[in-house]
Design an enzyme around this catalytic site. Structure first.
Site, PDB file in Angstrom:
ATOM      1  N   ASP A  67       0.812  -1.217   0.000  1.00 12.75           N
ATOM      2  CA  ASP A  67       0.000   0.000   0.000  1.00 12.75           C
ATOM      3  C   ASP A  67       0.846   1.267   0.000  1.00 12.75           C
ATOM      4  O   ASP A  67       2.053   1.223   0.165  1.00 12.75           O
ATOM      5  CB  ASP A  67      -0.945   0.005   1.209  1.00 12.75           C
ATOM      6  N   HIS A 138      -7.216  -4.948   9.830  1.00  7.50           N
ATOM      7  CA  HIS A 138      -6.933  -4.908   8.393  1.00  7.50           C
ATOM      8  C   HIS A 138      -5.583  -5.510   8.058  1.00  7.50           C
ATOM      9  O   HIS A 138      -4.642  -5.479   8.845  1.00  7.50           O
ATOM     10  CB  HIS A 138      -7.010  -3.477   7.853  1.00  7.50           C
ATOM     11  N   GLU A 143      -9.724  -1.824   5.113  1.00  6.01           N
ATOM     12  CA  GLU A 143     -10.528  -1.473   6.273  1.00  6.01           C
ATOM     13  C   GLU A 143     -11.875  -2.204   6.238  1.00  6.01           C
ATOM     14  O   GLU A 143     -12.364  -2.600   5.176  1.00  6.01           O
ATOM     15  CB  GLU A 143     -10.777   0.038   6.283  1.00  6.01           C
TER      16      GLU A 143
END
Length: 254
Positions: A67, A138, A143
């Site tokens: 991410d 997560h 999420e």
């Protein structure tokens, strides 16, 4: 599930680094999925040390990070691009052209996410995906709720996640970007092997929920229990709320 419980965060990091090193050694062109955060810093320090000692070669490794924050350039010290350079890449002989992170500063975020999925596919898929677990349960920035078939996409970060990550932003949760690009749960589950590492007493509750509660999009980490090949490395503190039945099956190295 293979559950390993180490004495403390340091020995957990050592065990995780050894497993990653073994994975690298079993492939001619290994593809690693990498993660960020305080838990990973000890792992990367040990991998860098192994390289410095001449026992670990990154020259043929390809990497994909989970991410990146939306709106931060690769040069921003708060970005995960910068984190990876600071904690791993500059210490090992990895070819930077083989390292990949989502571009949070891209003008077209949807196109960036699609391109990231395509890059993973062109690499032949991820051999080992390293994971942490966030306070909301997560993996990546998936999420709650996150469907288990999601792919790389832009997500809105939970307030609890921004509070958890505020240290890198001067301690102010409001300074943490509200959005991030993340591999989806489905992308993560496509990896051939998963390695989740958690340490410290603050993770005990969410670890127990992920490993023993319902397998649900409300706790995206619970999805790893659907995978055929996954390893979980904990320390004693993060394993403190697991049931006796789960602990009975653990490999304890304390």
């Amino acid at each position: 599930m293979k559950l390993i419980i180490e004495n403390d965060a340091g020995t957990a990091a050592t065990a995780a680094a050894q497993l990653i090193a073994e994975e690298i050694g079993t492939h001619d062109t290994p593809v690693l999925g990498l993660a960020t955060g305080r838990t990973m810093e000890g792992i990367y320090a040990r991998l860098a040390q192994a390289h410095e000692q001449g026992t670990l070669d990154f020259s043929c490794v390809t990497s994909f990070n989970l991410d990146e924050y939306v709106g931060l350039s690769a040069e921003d010290p708060r970005s995960y691009h910068y984190y990876m350079q600071d904690h791993l890449f500059r210490f090992v002989n990895i070819d930077l052209h083989r390292t990949h992170l989502p571009d949070g500063a891209a003008t077209d975020l949807d196109a960036e996410c699609a391109a990231y999925e395509a890059q993973i596919a062109r690499s032949g898929g991820i051999d080992l995906q390293l994971l942490g677990i966030g306070d909301t349960g997560h993996i990546g920035f998936n999420e709650p709720p996150s469907s288990f078939d999601t792919r790389t996409r832009c997500v809105e970060l939970d307030e609890a996640t921004r509070e958890q990550n505020a240290a890198m932003f001067g301690g102010d949760p409001n300074a943490v970007p509200h959005e991030a690009l993340t591999m989806g749960v489905g992308t993560i589950l496509d990896a051939r092997r998963l390695l989740l590492v958690a340490t410290g007493p603050a993770k005990a509750g969410i670890v127990a929920k992920a490993l023993e509660g319902p397998i649900t999009p409300e706790v995206s980490a619970s999805a790893i229990r659907l995978h055929k090949n996954y390893v979980i490395i904990l320390d004693e503190a993060s394993a403190a709320e697991l049931s006796p039945a789960t602990l009975a099956h653990a490999q304890r190295n304390a």
